[in-house]
Enzyme design. Sequence first.
Site, mmCIF file in Angstrom:
data_model
loop_
_atom_site.group_PDB
_atom_site.id
_atom_site.type_symbol
_atom_site.label_atom_id
_atom_site.label_comp_id
_atom_site.label_asym_id
_atom_site.label_seq_id
_atom_site.Cartn_x
_atom_site.Cartn_y
_atom_site.Cartn_z
ATOM 1 N N CYS A 138 0.829 -1.211 0.000
ATOM 2 C CA CYS A 138 0.000 0.000 0.000
ATOM 3 C C CYS A 138 0.859 1.256 0.000
ATOM 4 C CB CYS A 138 -0.925 -0.020 1.211
ATOM 5 S SG CYS A 138 -1.870 1.481 1.392
ATOM 6 N N CYS A 141 -0.306 4.085 2.229
ATOM 7 C CA CYS A 141 -0.097 3.891 3.678
ATOM 8 C C CYS A 141 1.380 4.098 4.035
ATOM 9 C CB CYS A 141 -0.442 2.475 4.134
ATOM 10 S SG CYS A 141 -1.881 1.765 3.370
ATOM 11 N N ASP A 142 2.267 3.578 3.204
ATOM 12 C CA ASP A 142 3.681 3.497 3.592
ATOM 13 C C ASP A 142 4.617 4.408 2.806
ATOM 14 O OD1 ASP A 142 2.886 1.535 5.369
ATOM 15 O OD2 ASP A 142 3.193 -0.077 3.931
#
Length: 311
Positions: A138, A141-142
Amino acid sequence: MNENMEKVRCLIIGSGPAGYTAAIYAARADLKPVIYQGMQPGGQLTITTEVDNFPGYPKGITGPEMMEEFKQQAERFGTDIRFGVVTEVDLSKRPFLVKADDGKTISAETVIIATGASAKWLGMESERKFMGMGVSGCATCDGFFYRGQEVAIVGGGDTAAEEATYLAKLCKKVYMIHRRGELRASKAMQHKVLNTANIEMVWDSAPEEVLGDESGLTGVRVRNVKTGELRDLRVMGFFVAIGHKPNTELFGGQLELDEMSYIKTKPGTTQTSLEGVFACGDVQDHHYRQAVTAAGSGCMAAIEAERYLSN
Ligand code: NDP
């Protein structure tokens, strides 16, 4: 029947746009729905950033915010929303029997399956080894952790294209590894990727190994599938964006699934191969996969459950 067993008229499994929409409609129809949110409350939209194509949000909204609004709307009409995962389903008996990891056993007159789909992985040992230490599924997200660094992403669909352009805003350089010489992504996304200066396409190539040491990931070895040539990309982050698989493990052998393990529904309905069991959202749709189509099918599932119960 076990005295401790809870009786539910409409049990909804999964909390993406399909599950919450089903809950809104089922609650308003007085079916007193119970929803188990599952492993990822809010579903796949909680790992996206901006949603610009859901009608009613002219300025756009983030995925997590939108799902919070869906949840609040479902709660407003009395849905019993539970943070928990359904672990067992027995559809051979009526009412259906469902167990969850909160210790509850539920006897459900109707079940609406809205378990969605999950990201796929390449399956290399080294990918597993560096999961969370440089390997991610993701970018939104990261990606933040790799600001100013070089990263690689694998995949050629809309997800990979979207994530590559997102990463390009944060990172110094993004290698986009694709196994063919042409992207699968929509023309608009292709245009964006191919016109972003710090995205370098690595065509006709497949990751062979994730490289790293105790400190984490240090690179990715890719093989050109046409020439066999190996190339080591020095990157700190490796993002996998190669599509999804439906979350149907609980239902195998109990419901008819298609060749890709998506739940089969009767065309134009959310009815599965078992009466009283309905499926909506990505778990039964590998074609459209949009929040708005998932929500639409959630509405259909609740209406069909209501009609089934009133017969
Ligand atoms: P897709 O299935 O569309 O694409 C997967 C990509 O990964 C393909 O390019 C495929 O290659 C590649 N791939 C698959 N398996 C492997 C493997 N083992 N090794 C290397 N590469 C592999 O998935 P997406 O998640 O990108 O998109 C899913 C759906 O969601 C699509 O319909 C898409 O249009 C939609 N979507 C829409 C968005 C939007 O409208 N904003 C955003 C994101 C997704 P190949 O091309 O060779 O098959």
